[in-house]
Design a protein around this motif. Structure first.
Motif, mmCIF file in Angstrom:
data_model
loop_
_atom_site.group_PDB
_atom_site.id
_atom_site.type_symbol
_atom_site.label_atom_id
_atom_site.label_comp_id
_atom_site.label_asym_id
_atom_site.label_seq_id
_atom_site.Cartn_x
_atom_site.Cartn_y
_atom_site.Cartn_z
ATOM 1 N N ALA A 98 0.819 -1.341 0.026
ATOM 2 C CA ALA A 98 -0.025 -0.024 -0.133
ATOM 3 C C ALA A 98 0.647 1.165 -0.174
ATOM 4 O O ALA A 98 0.476 2.405 -0.194
ATOM 5 N N ASP A 127 -0.255 -9.878 -5.423
ATOM 6 C CA ASP A 127 -0.999 -8.555 -4.785
ATOM 7 C C ASP A 127 -0.797 -7.527 -5.651
ATOM 8 O O ASP A 127 -1.772 -6.932 -5.834
ATOM 9 N N SER A 131 -3.629 -5.475 -7.438
ATOM 10 C CA SER A 131 -3.821 -4.062 -7.125
ATOM 11 C C SER A 131 -3.934 -3.160 -8.497
ATOM 12 O O SER A 131 -4.675 -2.177 -8.207
ATOM 13 N N LYS A 133 -1.833 -1.548 -9.929
ATOM 14 C CA LYS A 133 -0.586 -0.852 -9.879
ATOM 15 C C LYS A 133 0.523 -1.264 -10.899
ATOM 16 O O LYS A 133 0.396 -2.379 -11.130
#
Length: 231
Positions: A98, A127, A131, A133
């Motif tokens: 995060a 992850d 995400s 990203k």
């Protein structure tokens, strides 16, 4: 300041099929070119390695012949020496995704030794992929994708199009007949769709939020694509 995570190999060798340990680590250009592009764009870089060990540069990647001449090799070495982030990596096990806007994996033969079987890295990759990203991986870095397996045993990157160091390039580099396994072949076995470009020429493949590059020459264009995606 927004942060980019560099996940790097923590080993200084690659175990060959006959058990000998080939000295290696990360490939200089594949860390330097993206580092320069991302810091120039205003991002802070944080380096993470398994166990938080200081990453080792492959000495071969500092040679003039690997960088198009002595002047370029000297420049790469100078930038590498100025990268304070390399001297104080965090533990991969402590990474909080995060906190980062993007994740990048440089190559070198090192990832073939540790990240290819690192379950912590594998979970981080899954992850990061989920995400949305930017997730960028270059050259031998895609070896890390092999550890991104789901509970049912399938690879999270199966059906994704990627570029990675090719079997042809490994042959030309003189390691294909010495390696325990070859990256392109192993990725294909895992269901990943490898898009092969000309040996040693830039080849960047974008599939959703995944950006991959085939070889050292792909590092700079890969970094430019990440900067564009972060926009």
């Amino acid at each position: 300041m927004s942060k980019i995570l560099f996940v790097m190999t923590g080993v200084d060798h690659w175990t060959l099929a006959d058990g000998t340990k080939h000295p290696t680590g990360f490939w200089a250009e594949e860390a330097v070119a993206p580092y320069e592009a991302l810091t120039a764009a205003g991002y802070e870089v944080v380096v993470a390695t398994p166990g938080g060990v200081v990453p080792t540069v492959d000495r071969g990647s500092l040679a003039p012949e690997a960088n198009g001449g002595q002047e370029a090799a000297d420049r790469i070495a100078a930038v590498l020496g100025s990268m304070e982030e390399l001297k104080k990596p965090i533990r991969l096990e402590d990474v909080d995704l995060a906190e980062y806007d993007a994740v990048f994996y440089p190559g070198g033969h090192g990832p073939m030794e540790d990240l290819a079987v690192d379950t912590t890295s594998g979970r981080l990759l899954i992850d990061a992929l989920e995400s949305g990203k930017p997730l960028a991986v270059v050259c031998h870095g895609p070896a890390a994708l092999l550890a991104a397996t789901r509970p049912d045993g399938t690879n999270a990157f199966a059906s994704y199009e990627v570029a990675a160091f090719t079997d042809a390039e490994e042959t030309q580099a003189g390691f294909a007949d010495k390696a325990k396994w070859l990256l392109e072949s192993r990725l294909v076995e895992a269901g990943v769709e490898v898009r092969v470009g000309e040996p040693w020429a830039p080849n960047v493949v974008v599939d959703r939020n995944l950006v991959t590059g085939q070889n050292p020459a792909s590092s700079a264009p890969l970094a430019a694509e990440v900067v564009r995606m972060l926009g």
